[in-house]
Design an enzyme around this catalytic site. Structure first.
Site, mmCIF file in Angstrom:
data_model
loop_
_atom_site.group_PDB
_atom_site.id
_atom_site.type_symbol
_atom_site.label_atom_id
_atom_site.label_comp_id
_atom_site.label_asym_id
_atom_site.label_seq_id
_atom_site.Cartn_x
_atom_site.Cartn_y
_atom_site.Cartn_z
ATOM 1 N N GLY A 160 29.754 33.641 18.914
ATOM 2 C CA GLY A 160 29.195 33.373 17.587
ATOM 3 C C GLY A 160 27.690 33.204 17.609
ATOM 4 O O GLY A 160 27.042 33.256 18.655
ATOM 5 N N GLY B 177 24.981 31.446 18.079
ATOM 6 C CA GLY B 177 24.566 30.194 18.700
ATOM 7 C C GLY B 177 23.104 29.861 18.457
ATOM 8 O O GLY B 177 22.657 28.743 18.708
ATOM 9 N N ARG B 178 22.361 30.869 18.014
ATOM 10 C CA ARG B 178 20.946 30.619 17.698
ATOM 11 C C ARG B 178 20.503 31.533 16.563
ATOM 12 O O ARG B 178 19.356 31.943 16.494
ATOM 13 C CB ARG B 178 20.087 30.869 18.924
ATOM 14 C CG ARG B 178 20.285 32.244 19.549
ATOM 15 C CD ARG B 178 19.185 32.520 20.509
ATOM 16 N NE ARG B 178 19.426 33.750 21.242
ATOM 17 C CZ ARG B 178 18.513 34.307 22.002
ATOM 18 N NH1 ARG B 178 17.336 33.769 22.104
ATOM 19 N NH2 ARG B 178 18.775 35.413 22.656
ATOM 20 N N LYS C 281 17.174 35.303 14.214
ATOM 21 C CA LYS C 281 17.545 34.987 15.603
ATOM 22 C C LYS C 281 16.515 34.009 16.162
ATOM 23 O O LYS C 281 15.323 34.289 16.140
ATOM 24 C CB LYS C 281 17.555 36.281 16.414
ATOM 25 C CG LYS C 281 17.977 36.144 17.846
ATOM 26 C CD LYS C 281 18.744 37.404 18.261
ATOM 27 C CE LYS C 281 18.230 38.032 19.520
ATOM 28 N NZ LYS C 281 18.858 39.333 19.783
ATOM 29 N N ASP D 254 20.029 25.998 23.516
ATOM 30 C CA ASP D 254 19.107 25.215 22.687
ATOM 31 C C ASP D 254 18.904 25.807 21.299
ATOM 32 O O ASP D 254 18.172 25.250 20.485
ATOM 33 C CB ASP D 254 17.754 25.063 23.408
ATOM 34 C CG ASP D 254 17.063 26.409 23.634
ATOM 35 O OD1 ASP D 254 17.600 27.448 23.208
ATOM 36 O OD2 ASP D 254 15.975 26.408 24.251
ATOM 37 N N GLY D 255 19.529 26.964 21.043
ATOM 38 C CA GLY D 255 19.415 27.574 19.716
ATOM 39 C C GLY D 255 18.086 28.261 19.454
ATOM 40 O O GLY D 255 17.843 28.745 18.355
ATOM 41 N N ASP E 266 30.745 41.862 22.019
ATOM 42 C CA ASP E 266 30.062 41.222 20.887
ATOM 43 C C ASP E 266 28.747 41.924 20.577
ATOM 44 O O ASP E 266 28.102 41.615 19.575
ATOM 45 C CB ASP E 266 29.812 39.730 21.168
ATOM 46 C CG ASP E 266 29.131 39.500 22.506
ATOM 47 O OD1 ASP E 266 29.724 39.857 23.535
ATOM 48 O OD2 ASP E 266 28.005 38.987 22.512
ATOM 49 N N ASN E 267 28.335 42.859 21.425
ATOM 50 C CA ASN E 267 27.127 43.639 21.157
ATOM 51 C C ASN E 267 27.473 45.088 20.819
ATOM 52 O O ASN E 267 26.618 45.975 20.932
ATOM 53 C CB ASN E 267 26.175 43.583 22.357
ATOM 54 C CG ASN E 267 25.583 42.191 22.562
ATOM 55 O OD1 ASN E 267 25.529 41.396 21.632
ATOM 56 N ND2 ASN E 267 25.162 41.897 23.776
ATOM 57 N N ASP F 98 21.211 44.057 19.363
ATOM 58 C CA ASP F 98 20.908 43.058 20.399
ATOM 59 C C ASP F 98 20.148 43.636 21.590
ATOM 60 O O ASP F 98 20.708 43.967 22.628
ATOM 61 C CB ASP F 98 22.188 42.330 20.859
ATOM 62 C CG ASP F 98 22.469 41.135 19.950
ATOM 63 O OD1 ASP F 98 21.654 40.906 19.032
ATOM 64 O OD2 ASP F 98 23.476 40.454 20.152
HETATM 65 P P1 AMP Z 1 23.298 37.608 23.524
HETATM 66 O O1 AMP Z 1 23.228 37.700 25.010
HETATM 67 O O2 AMP Z 1 21.964 37.404 22.860
HETATM 68 O O3 AMP Z 1 24.075 38.736 22.926
HETATM 69 O O4 AMP Z 1 24.074 36.258 23.210
HETATM 70 C C1 AMP Z 1 25.369 35.987 23.696
HETATM 71 C C2 AMP Z 1 25.835 34.677 23.109
HETATM 72 O O5 AMP Z 1 25.041 33.587 23.593
HETATM 73 C C3 AMP Z 1 25.766 34.597 21.610
HETATM 74 O O6 AMP Z 1 26.874 33.856 21.170
HETATM 75 C C4 AMP Z 1 24.474 33.881 21.368
HETATM 76 O O7 AMP Z 1 24.446 33.225 20.113
HETATM 77 C C5 AMP Z 1 24.462 32.881 22.512
HETATM 78 N N1 AMP Z 1 23.113 32.442 22.872
HETATM 79 C C6 AMP Z 1 22.153 33.165 23.500
HETATM 80 N N2 AMP Z 1 21.037 32.421 23.660
HETATM 81 C C7 AMP Z 1 21.268 31.215 23.106
HETATM 82 C C8 AMP Z 1 20.504 30.009 22.954
HETATM 83 N N3 AMP Z 1 19.246 29.904 23.402
HETATM 84 N N4 AMP Z 1 21.100 28.974 22.340
HETATM 85 C C9 AMP Z 1 22.351 29.052 21.881
HETATM 86 N N5 AMP Z 1 23.123 30.143 22.000
HETATM 87 C C10 AMP Z 1 22.600 31.218 22.598
HETATM 88 MG MG MG Z 2 24.607 39.446 21.237
#
Ligand code: AMP
Ligand code: MG
Length: 496
Positions: free
Chosen positions: A93, A95-96, A116, A128-129, A256-257, A266
């Site tokens: 989901g 997360g940030r 984002k 940390d979002g 998820d991507n 992404d």
């Molecule tokens: P991504 O690698 O950007 O496709 O992210 C994979 C998952 O990790 C997704 O659910 C993102 O929302 C979560 N995520 C990535 N970086 C962060 C962050 N700094 N804080 C919270 N969630 C994160």
């Molecule tokens: Mg992603």
């Protein structure tokens, strides 16, 4: 909040939140000390009917980091699951990130506006979002280049720094938020998440939503879910064929991507090839090379199998029958990809008609390029010179200048057999094979400068890669491969 110039411009709907409340949580961005817009895609803003100037105001900056929500909007964090490097995570989901809502461009197309780096959400797990300026500008530049190259992609509307220092492995970094525009943020992982809830009505609503937004013809099929699957298979086959012919490595092709729309999404540890080598991996987190350049088509097929699994309950009540139907379509993926890929390759080589020998002609070229360490972008670009009668720029790409002699003979024979006017063919090739792509070393250099506060190099890089086909004087260094030392050690990081 006081009325602002930008709010009337940003009229957002909340269709996703209304239709699929189980798949999202109403949420807002974190407070940040000093939001300031540092990059805007003016052309995209105009396509959206927005005034680029109005997007650079302090009021707009508050909206673009998620602190203020446009009136009438209902920002949400979206839920999704996903296979990451092959292992299933039931709850990923946003997360940030936040979906601010949907807007409409001047052609009436419905588009998601998404942030984002806007702070923690219920999906943040240990994160940390936050996001930092380097990776957000990286997505800004590379998505702009991909769009200019004609590859379906989400687009970047703006990057806004937050005035906050964000802790990262490399040390504190300037915090930033990316505002992204996409035809939707529906992912294979969205379907996996919905399927895991064991609620047939929810899965059906999600399927209907996806069909209405992206593949409306599927609504009239006998089995809409199966028709949706086939439509997604087709757009993903076409997308990965584009990646393979433009030399793009996504780097983190988790489910998820992988979008339902067929847009690239992404931009993390992604990169363009310098020397052609199917085993190329740049991502620092891809230890096994799962997402190496040459693996991308089979990974898309694998991700589509996960999509089919999520859809099975809607394909047929009899599970065996559902599996049989989905597997039948999935088995056609290599052929559909191959057809798309060969069509792309014909365009790159300036060939108009299909030929039984196409496969061999393309494979032999790529094999020699690999053996010779030839630069992907420059080799294809140099083929128009061959058509114009000068093979030198092509031979300059090779270690052994004779390595392509037999191939050139076949290629010239094919061109001659088609009998089209050389200049017309060559001009078409120059509109297909870019001269400028965002090469790793250039992106790296520009991001280093931007992180230190100098936006000059990134502005110039953007100007170059958003006109990728047009050779311009003074830009020679943008068309050169990385210095050897750089290529060997280069890694891109996941951008958290
Ligand atoms: P991504 O690698 O950007 O496709 O992210 C994979 C998952 O990790 C997704 O659910 C993102 O929302 C979560 N995520 C990535 N970086 C962060 C962050 N700094 N804080 C919270 N969630 C994160
Ligand atoms: Mg992603």
């Amino acid at each position: 909040m006081a009325a602002t110039d930008v709010r009337p411009l940003l009229e957002l709907t909340h269709r996703f939140a209304d239709e699929l409340p189980e798949l999202c949580t109403p949420w807002q961005g974190a407070e940040v000390p000093a939001p300031q817009v540092v990059a805007v895609d003016d052309a995209l803003a105009q396509e959206l009917g927005l005034d680029p100037q109005a997007l650079s105001t302090p009021e707009a900056a508050r909206v673009l980091v998620g602190m203020d929500a446009p009136e009438g909007s209902l920002p949400v964090a979206q839920g999704y699951a996903g296979h990451q490097f092959g292992g299933y995570s039931p709850r990923l989901g946003d997360g940030r990130a936040l979906l601010l809502g949907e807007l409409h461009d001047l052609d009436g197309r419905e588009l998601d506006l998404h942030l984002k780096g806007s702070g923690r959400t219920p999906f943040s797990r240990g994160g940390d979002g936050k996001a930092v300026i380097g990776p957000m500008l990286r997505e800004f530049v590379i998505s702009a280049a991909m769009h200019a190259l004609g590859v379906p992609t989400t687009r970047s509307l703006a990057v806004t720094i937050t005035g906050e220092a964000v802790r990262r492995e490399e040390g504190p970094q300037p915090g930033a938020v990316l505002a992204r525009v996409a035809v939707s943020h529906l992912r294979v992982g969205t379907f996996q998440y919905a399927a895991s809830m064991q609620d047939p009505d929810l899965l059906r609503r999600l399927t209907d939503h996806a069909i209405a937004r992206h593949h409306p013809a599927a609504a009239d099929a006998d089995v809409p879910a199966l028709a949706l699957f086939e439509a997604v298979l087709d757009v993903q086959a076409a997308l990965v064929a584009r990646w393979m012919t433009v030399g793009f490595i996504h780097g983190v092709m988790n489910t998820d991507n992988t979008t339902i729309s067929g847009e690239t999404i992404d931009y993390g540890p992604c990169a363009f090839l310098d020397a052609f080598d199917p085993a190329t991996v740049y991502s620092s987190i891809d230890h096994g090379g799962r997402y190496a350049f040459g693996n991308q088509p089979s990974i898309v097929q694998w991700n589509l199998a996960r999509f089919a699994e999520a859809l099975l309950p809607l394909i047929d009540d009899d599970q065996d029958r559902a599996v049989e139907l989905a597997t039948g379509l999935l088995a056609a993926f290599p052929a559909r990809f191959g057809q798309q890929w060969r069509a792309e390759m014909r365009a790159k080589l300036g060939l108009a008609a299909e030929d039984d020998a196409d496969g061999d002609l393309f494979d032999d070229l790529l094999r020699t390029m690999h053996e010779q360490g030839a630069d992907h972008t420059n080799t294809f670009r140099s083929l128009s010179s061959v058509v114009r009668g000068d093979a030198t720029p092509l031979l300059d790409q090779l270690r052994d200048r004779a390595a392509l002699d037999p191939w050139l003979e076949r290629y010239r024979a094919r061109l001659a057999a088609e009998g089209r006017q050389a200049e017309v063919v060559a001009e078409g090739m120059d509109r297909t094979n870019p001269i400028y792509v965002p090469r790793n070393h250039l992106v790296d250099e520009a991001l280093t400068a931007a992180t230190a506060g100098d936006m000059g190099p990134i502005g110039e890089l953007l100007d170059v890669v958003t006109r990728p086909f047009e050779e311009r004087p003074g830009l020679d260094r943008y068309a050169l491969p990385a210095p050897d030392a750089f290529g060997e050690s280069f890694q891109t990081f996941c951008g958290t």
